[in-house]
Design a protein around this motif. Structure first.
Motif, PDB file in Angstrom:
ATOM      1  N   LEU A   1      76.654 -35.591  59.600  1.00 42.50           N
ATOM      2  CA  LEU A   1      76.247 -36.934  60.020  1.00 42.50           C
ATOM      3  C   LEU A   1      76.494 -37.989  58.952  1.00 42.50           C
ATOM      4  O   LEU A   1      76.596 -39.178  59.252  1.00 42.50           O
ATOM      5  CB  LEU A   1      74.774 -36.931  60.431  1.00 42.50           C
ATOM      6  N   GLY A   2      76.557 -37.583  57.704  1.00 45.92           N
ATOM      7  CA  GLY A   2      76.848 -38.534  56.634  1.00 45.92           C
ATOM      8  C   GLY A   2      75.854 -39.679  56.610  1.00 45.92           C
ATOM      9  O   GLY A   2      74.642 -39.466  56.612  1.00 45.92           O
ATOM     10  N   ASP A   3      76.360 -40.900  56.646  1.00 42.66           N
ATOM     11  CA  ASP A   3      75.478 -42.076  56.548  1.00 42.66           C
ATOM     12  C   ASP A   3      74.653 -42.311  57.811  1.00 42.66           C
ATOM     13  O   ASP A   3      73.795 -43.183  57.835  1.00 42.66           O
ATOM     14  CB  ASP A   3      76.269 -43.329  56.171  1.00 42.66           C
ATOM     15  N   GLN A   4      74.871 -41.520  58.853  1.00 40.30           N
ATOM     16  CA  GLN A   4      74.056 -41.607  60.068  1.00 40.30           C
ATOM     17  C   GLN A   4      72.785 -40.764  59.965  1.00 40.30           C
ATOM     18  O   GLN A   4      71.913 -40.830  60.820  1.00 40.30           O
ATOM     19  CB  GLN A   4      74.846 -41.120  61.295  1.00 40.30           C
ATOM     20  N   TRP A   5      72.714 -39.908  58.928  1.00 37.44           N
ATOM     21  CA  TRP A   5      71.604 -38.962  58.809  1.00 37.44           C
ATOM     22  C   TRP A   5      70.247 -39.652  58.822  1.00 37.44           C
ATOM     23  O   TRP A   5      69.335 -39.216  59.514  1.00 37.44           O
ATOM     24  CB  TRP A   5      71.725 -38.100  57.550  1.00 37.44           C
ATOM     25  N   GLU A   6      70.088 -40.711  58.062  1.00 39.20           N
ATOM     26  CA  GLU A   6      68.788 -41.371  57.961  1.00 39.20           C
ATOM     27  C   GLU A   6      68.311 -41.846  59.344  1.00 39.20           C
ATOM     28  O   GLU A   6      67.159 -41.640  59.716  1.00 39.20           O
ATOM     29  CB  GLU A   6      68.877 -42.543  56.988  1.00 39.20           C
ATOM     30  N   ARG A   7      69.204 -42.454  60.103  1.00 39.03           N
ATOM     31  CA  ARG A   7      68.860 -42.935  61.450  1.00 39.03           C
ATOM     32  C   ARG A   7      68.513 -41.751  62.361  1.00 39.03           C
ATOM     33  O   ARG A   7      67.541 -41.780  63.102  1.00 39.03           O
ATOM     34  CB  ARG A   7      70.041 -43.730  62.024  1.00 39.03           C
ATOM     35  N   PHE A   8      69.308 -40.670  62.276  1.00 41.30           N
ATOM     36  CA  PHE A   8      69.061 -39.465  63.068  1.00 41.30           C
ATOM     37  C   PHE A   8      67.722 -38.841  62.691  1.00 41.30           C
ATOM     38  O   PHE A   8      66.937 -38.456  63.556  1.00 41.30           O
ATOM     39  CB  PHE A   8      70.201 -38.456  62.843  1.00 41.30           C
TER      40      PHE A   8
END
Length: 103
Positions: free
Chosen positions: A62-69
């Motif tokens: 997820l990379g930079d999407q991890w925090e939102r996920f």
């Protein structure tokens, strides 16, 4: 004279469509597991992944999407299904695709 194997060309040609999914009506995209950087092998047990290993792989995907996920609620069973679907997208279990990149 032998032409050297061009690994850069192979990587470019081997790229697969990204794996896409939604959670709470938010779209997410991950590369195929075999496209993760080889450094992920230093932090996970690919032969028998633990829940922490699965989280590490998903975080890498997820990379930079991890925090939102990570902020969204999600049952553990759904997390396991997401991991299975990601594996199926590639056509082989993640541990096999990652292990083959180690050879």
């Amino acid at each position: 004279m032998n032409t050297p194997f061009n690994l850069d060309a192979w990587v470019k040609e081997a790229r697969q469509e990204p794996f896409r999914f939604t959670l709470a009506d938010s779209p997410f995209t991950m590369p195929s597991a075999g496209e993760l950087d080889k450094r992920v092998l230093k932090s996970v047990n690919v032969s028998a992944p633990t829940p922490e290993d699965i989280e590490s792989l998903l975080k890498a995907g997820l990379g930079d999407q991890w925090e939102r996920f990570d902020e969204l609620p999600l049952p553990l069973a759904a997390l396991g299904e997401l991991f299975r679907q990601w594996q199926q997208h590639e056509g082989v279990p993640v541990r096999e695709s990652l292990a083959s990149s180690d050879s």
